[in-house]
Design an enzyme around this catalytic site. Sequence first.
Site, PDB file in Angstrom:
ATOM      1  N   LYS A 251     -69.030  66.552  48.149  1.00 51.63           N
ATOM      2  CA  LYS A 251     -68.442  65.746  49.294  1.00 51.63           C
ATOM      3  C   LYS A 251     -66.922  65.285  48.973  1.00 51.63           C
ATOM      4  O   LYS A 251     -66.443  65.309  47.855  1.00 51.63           O
ATOM      5  CB  LYS A 251     -69.068  64.213  49.262  1.00 51.63           C
ATOM      6  CG  LYS A 251     -70.413  64.311  50.029  1.00 51.63           C
ATOM      7  CD  LYS A 251     -70.595  64.748  51.352  1.00 51.63           C
ATOM      8  CE  LYS A 251     -69.977  63.761  52.592  1.00 51.63           C
ATOM      9  NZ  LYS A 251     -70.830  62.732  52.485  1.00 51.63           N
TER      10      LYS A 251
ATOM     11  N   SER B 288     -68.255  61.525  46.492  1.00 50.51           N
ATOM     12  CA  SER B 288     -69.352  60.807  46.565  1.00 50.51           C
ATOM     13  C   SER B 288     -70.108  60.417  45.265  1.00 50.51           C
ATOM     14  O   SER B 288     -69.984  61.372  44.388  1.00 50.51           O
ATOM     15  CB  SER B 288     -70.442  61.656  47.371  1.00 50.51           C
ATOM     16  OG  SER B 288     -71.728  61.066  47.309  1.00 50.51           O
TER      17      SER B 288
ATOM     18  N   GLU C  98     -60.993  56.599  57.603  1.00 49.54           N
ATOM     19  CA  GLU C  98     -62.166  55.749  58.032  1.00 49.54           C
ATOM     20  C   GLU C  98     -61.763  54.410  57.998  1.00 49.54           C
ATOM     21  O   GLU C  98     -62.228  53.326  58.863  1.00 49.54           O
ATOM     22  CB  GLU C  98     -63.355  56.077  57.347  1.00 49.54           C
ATOM     23  CG  GLU C  98     -63.940  57.375  57.734  1.00 49.54           C
ATOM     24  CD  GLU C  98     -65.083  57.963  56.541  1.00 49.54           C
ATOM     25  OE1 GLU C  98     -66.016  57.166  56.510  1.00 49.54           O
ATOM     26  OE2 GLU C  98     -64.750  58.720  56.044  1.00 49.54           O
TER      27      GLU C  98
ATOM     28  N   ASN D 213     -42.651  20.390  63.454  1.00 52.79           N
ATOM     29  CA  ASN D 213     -43.078  20.908  64.725  1.00 52.79           C
ATOM     30  C   ASN D 213     -42.107  22.139  64.979  1.00 52.79           C
ATOM     31  O   ASN D 213     -42.440  23.184  65.434  1.00 52.79           O
ATOM     32  CB  ASN D 213     -43.424  20.228  65.702  1.00 52.79           C
ATOM     33  CG  ASN D 213     -44.779  19.145  65.661  1.00 52.79           C
ATOM     34  OD1 ASN D 213     -45.487  19.402  64.556  1.00 52.79           O
ATOM     35  ND2 ASN D 213     -44.885  18.151  66.398  1.00 52.79           N
TER      36      ASN D 213
ATOM     37  N   LYS E 147     -51.313  31.276  61.885  1.00 50.39           N
ATOM     38  CA  LYS E 147     -50.569  32.155  60.940  1.00 50.39           C
ATOM     39  C   LYS E 147     -51.595  33.112  60.386  1.00 50.39           C
ATOM     40  O   LYS E 147     -51.129  34.333  60.040  1.00 50.39           O
ATOM     41  CB  LYS E 147     -50.047  30.978  59.944  1.00 50.39           C
ATOM     42  CG  LYS E 147     -48.771  30.492  60.283  1.00 50.39           C
ATOM     43  CD  LYS E 147     -48.202  29.317  59.409  1.00 50.39           C
ATOM     44  CE  LYS E 147     -48.151  28.127  60.242  1.00 50.39           C
ATOM     45  NZ  LYS E 147     -48.699  27.885  61.441  1.00 50.39           N
TER      46      LYS E 147
ATOM     47  N   SER F 141     -52.210  24.036  54.760  1.00 50.25           N
ATOM     48  CA  SER F 141     -51.969  25.459  54.958  1.00 50.25           C
ATOM     49  C   SER F 141     -51.086  25.964  54.025  1.00 50.25           C
ATOM     50  O   SER F 141     -50.677  27.265  54.122  1.00 50.25           O
ATOM     51  CB  SER F 141     -51.484  25.439  56.411  1.00 50.25           C
ATOM     52  OG  SER F 141     -50.280  24.702  56.249  1.00 50.25           O
TER      53      SER F 141
ATOM     54  N   THR G 108     -60.015  68.493  76.329  1.00 53.00           N
ATOM     55  CA  THR G 108     -60.304  67.200  77.087  1.00 53.00           C
ATOM     56  C   THR G 108     -61.908  67.080  77.135  1.00 53.00           C
ATOM     57  O   THR G 108     -62.629  68.043  76.868  1.00 53.00           O
ATOM     58  CB  THR G 108     -60.107  67.493  78.485  1.00 53.00           C
ATOM     59  OG1 THR G 108     -60.955  68.448  79.104  1.00 53.00           O
ATOM     60  CG2 THR G 108     -58.422  67.637  78.830  1.00 53.00           C
ATOM     61  N   HIS G 109     -62.286  65.586  77.221  1.00 53.27           N
ATOM     62  CA  HIS G 109     -63.713  65.321  76.798  1.00 53.27           C
ATOM     63  C   HIS G 109     -64.478  66.057  75.542  1.00 53.27           C
ATOM     64  O   HIS G 109     -65.448  66.191  75.477  1.00 53.27           O
ATOM     65  CB  HIS G 109     -64.646  66.101  78.216  1.00 53.27           C
ATOM     66  CG  HIS G 109     -63.956  65.530  79.643  1.00 53.27           C
ATOM     67  ND1 HIS G 109     -64.516  64.449  80.209  1.00 53.27           N
ATOM     68  CD2 HIS G 109     -63.302  66.303  80.204  1.00 53.27           C
ATOM     69  CE1 HIS G 109     -64.071  64.441  81.233  1.00 53.27           C
ATOM     70  NE2 HIS G 109     -62.907  65.415  81.214  1.00 53.27           N
TER      71      HIS G 109
ATOM     72  N   ASN H  98     -64.473  62.840  51.072  1.00 55.14           N
ATOM     73  CA  ASN H  98     -64.708  61.969  52.178  1.00 55.14           C
ATOM     74  C   ASN H  98     -63.297  61.593  52.744  1.00 55.14           C
ATOM     75  O   ASN H  98     -62.344  61.346  51.863  1.00 55.14           O
ATOM     76  CB  ASN H  98     -65.439  60.987  52.035  1.00 55.14           C
ATOM     77  CG  ASN H  98     -66.874  61.220  51.602  1.00 55.14           C
ATOM     78  OD1 ASN H  98     -67.397  62.311  52.346  1.00 55.14           O
ATOM     79  ND2 ASN H  98     -67.706  60.621  50.730  1.00 55.14           N
TER      80      ASN H  98
HETATM   81  N1  ARG Z   1     -48.537  23.115  59.008  1.00 58.46           N
HETATM   82  C1  ARG Z   1     -48.274  23.102  59.928  1.00 58.46           C
HETATM   83  C2  ARG Z   1     -48.758  23.941  61.085  1.00 58.46           C
HETATM   84  O1  ARG Z   1     -48.673  25.065  60.425  1.00 58.46           O
HETATM   85  C3  ARG Z   1     -46.984  22.522  60.266  1.00 58.46           C
HETATM   86  C4  ARG Z   1     -46.819  21.634  61.451  1.00 58.46           C
HETATM   87  C5  ARG Z   1     -47.374  20.268  61.217  1.00 58.46           C
HETATM   88  N2  ARG Z   1     -47.105  19.120  62.247  1.00 58.46           N
HETATM   89  C6  ARG Z   1     -47.777  18.379  62.301  1.00 58.46           C
HETATM   90  N3  ARG Z   1     -47.370  17.617  63.323  1.00 58.46           N
HETATM   91  N4  ARG Z   1     -48.740  18.086  61.502  1.00 58.46           N
HETATM   92  O2  ARG Z   1     -48.625  23.875  62.120  1.00 58.46           O
END
Ligand code: ARG
Length: 460
Positions: free
Chosen positions: A282, A276, A289, A109, A324, A22, A154-155, A284
């Site tokens: 144009k 454009s 958007e 963790n 994440k 990660s 409204t509407h 835009n």
């Molecule tokens: N990269 C992991 C996460 O984002 C970190 C925690 C990893 N824990 C584990 N028991 N493998 O969750």
Amino acid sequence: MALWAGRFSKEINEGVNAFNSSISFDARMYKQDIMGSLAHAKMLCQQDIIDQKSYEEIVTGLNKILTDINNGDLLFDPVAEDIHMFIESELTKLYPISGKKLHTARSRNDQVALDLRLYSRDEIEEIKEMLVTLINVLIEQANEHLETIMCGYTHLQRAQPITFAHHLMAYSEMFYRDITRLDDILKRVNISPLGCGALATTTYPIDRYFVAEQLHMNDISMNSLDGVSDRDYAIELANALAIIMMHLSRFSEEVILWCSWEFKYVELDDAYATGSSIMPQKKNPDIAELVRGKSARVIQHVPGLLTMMKGLPLAYNKDMQEDKEALFDCIDQVKLCLPVFTDMIKTMRVNKTKMREAAAKGFINATDCADYLVKHGKAFRDAYKVTGQLVAYCIEHDQVLETLDLDIYQQYDPTFNDDIFDAISLDTCVNNRTVVGGPSPTSVKITINSMKERLSDYAK
Ligand code: ARG
């Protein structure tokens, strides 16, 4: 071999490592990871779990890593599994003996849960500031247009006269609620899970409150299983960000309409519009958007996160690593949209004449015409009916209420007098709506002052 490979006899398969890794997205939490580690190490030393020398080396090492990453002298190793492993192994390279002590009484963790909370806290502060800036721009524009008459809809049908200031200030209320929503979430974000360990805390005599205090957190999580597996704060934050995007998207939709030749209420500054490649005429409203488009991707992360969490048994599961990218994308998109949207609103020009012209058609003073009769003793339903007949007459004869002769009015109801014309002038209609929260310049000024007052809590 990986730091966790105690019982393993083989290197991890390269593909599996890449799949599992990660660091490509959690590297952005390096500052928070280091802050958390510094607080943890200080606590370990204070509780005599590690010695003073190890603590000092850990501090020096972590600070060097922080500086080197900031300067670009230390690059993230894409092979490292995650930011936690990366920083720990860099520290161990610098201080082989002390570095290995840092992870005492801690697990990734509780570490990752802490990092994400600290990261969210920092981002919430930045986003709140951006919202304050946007509201200040709305106030500036509103002050310019306290008397700029506009159709209220409204509407999407012309309904009653308001001012452009009143319309803009409606959005400031939404963005203000967004700020307070973020503040509310912050109370639950700013809780330390450190010390929950992998799932069941630890046998070391740690001091969780000390760590929380070091990190300026409000409290600690009171159940270790929940502490490591709670992602409510991430879901709440994603939800608040989705609501911000929903507000920006509604506003964008209006800007897009207002820029059209059908409305022509506003003209975007050339620096905030695009042309454009084929149609030379144009101009835009791409920003609006794109903001509207990006709202979809932020909104979809909320059900994504809920779905990711809903089947997970206690406590930590690797599924949670998926939190994440979703949350970061919400944060990134909101931070991309807010400043550019703010500048677009700040620089757009308002076409008062067009707004006024549109307001003059569509019988948006019909309610006021009915109210005139009520003020002269008629029941509202009867007054409503008479006004409806007058409107029908106008439509048939290509007129508006302002241009009808008094004797036509009197044919429908003898109560009408000369002062009807003043009563239905758009300026009167707006100026008389002095109820708090209404469109009259006096009411909007009250709203603006109230907003300034509320924002003063957020002055830097
Ligand atoms: N990269 C992991 C996460 O984002 C970190 C925690 C990893 N824990 C584990 N028991 N493998 O969750």
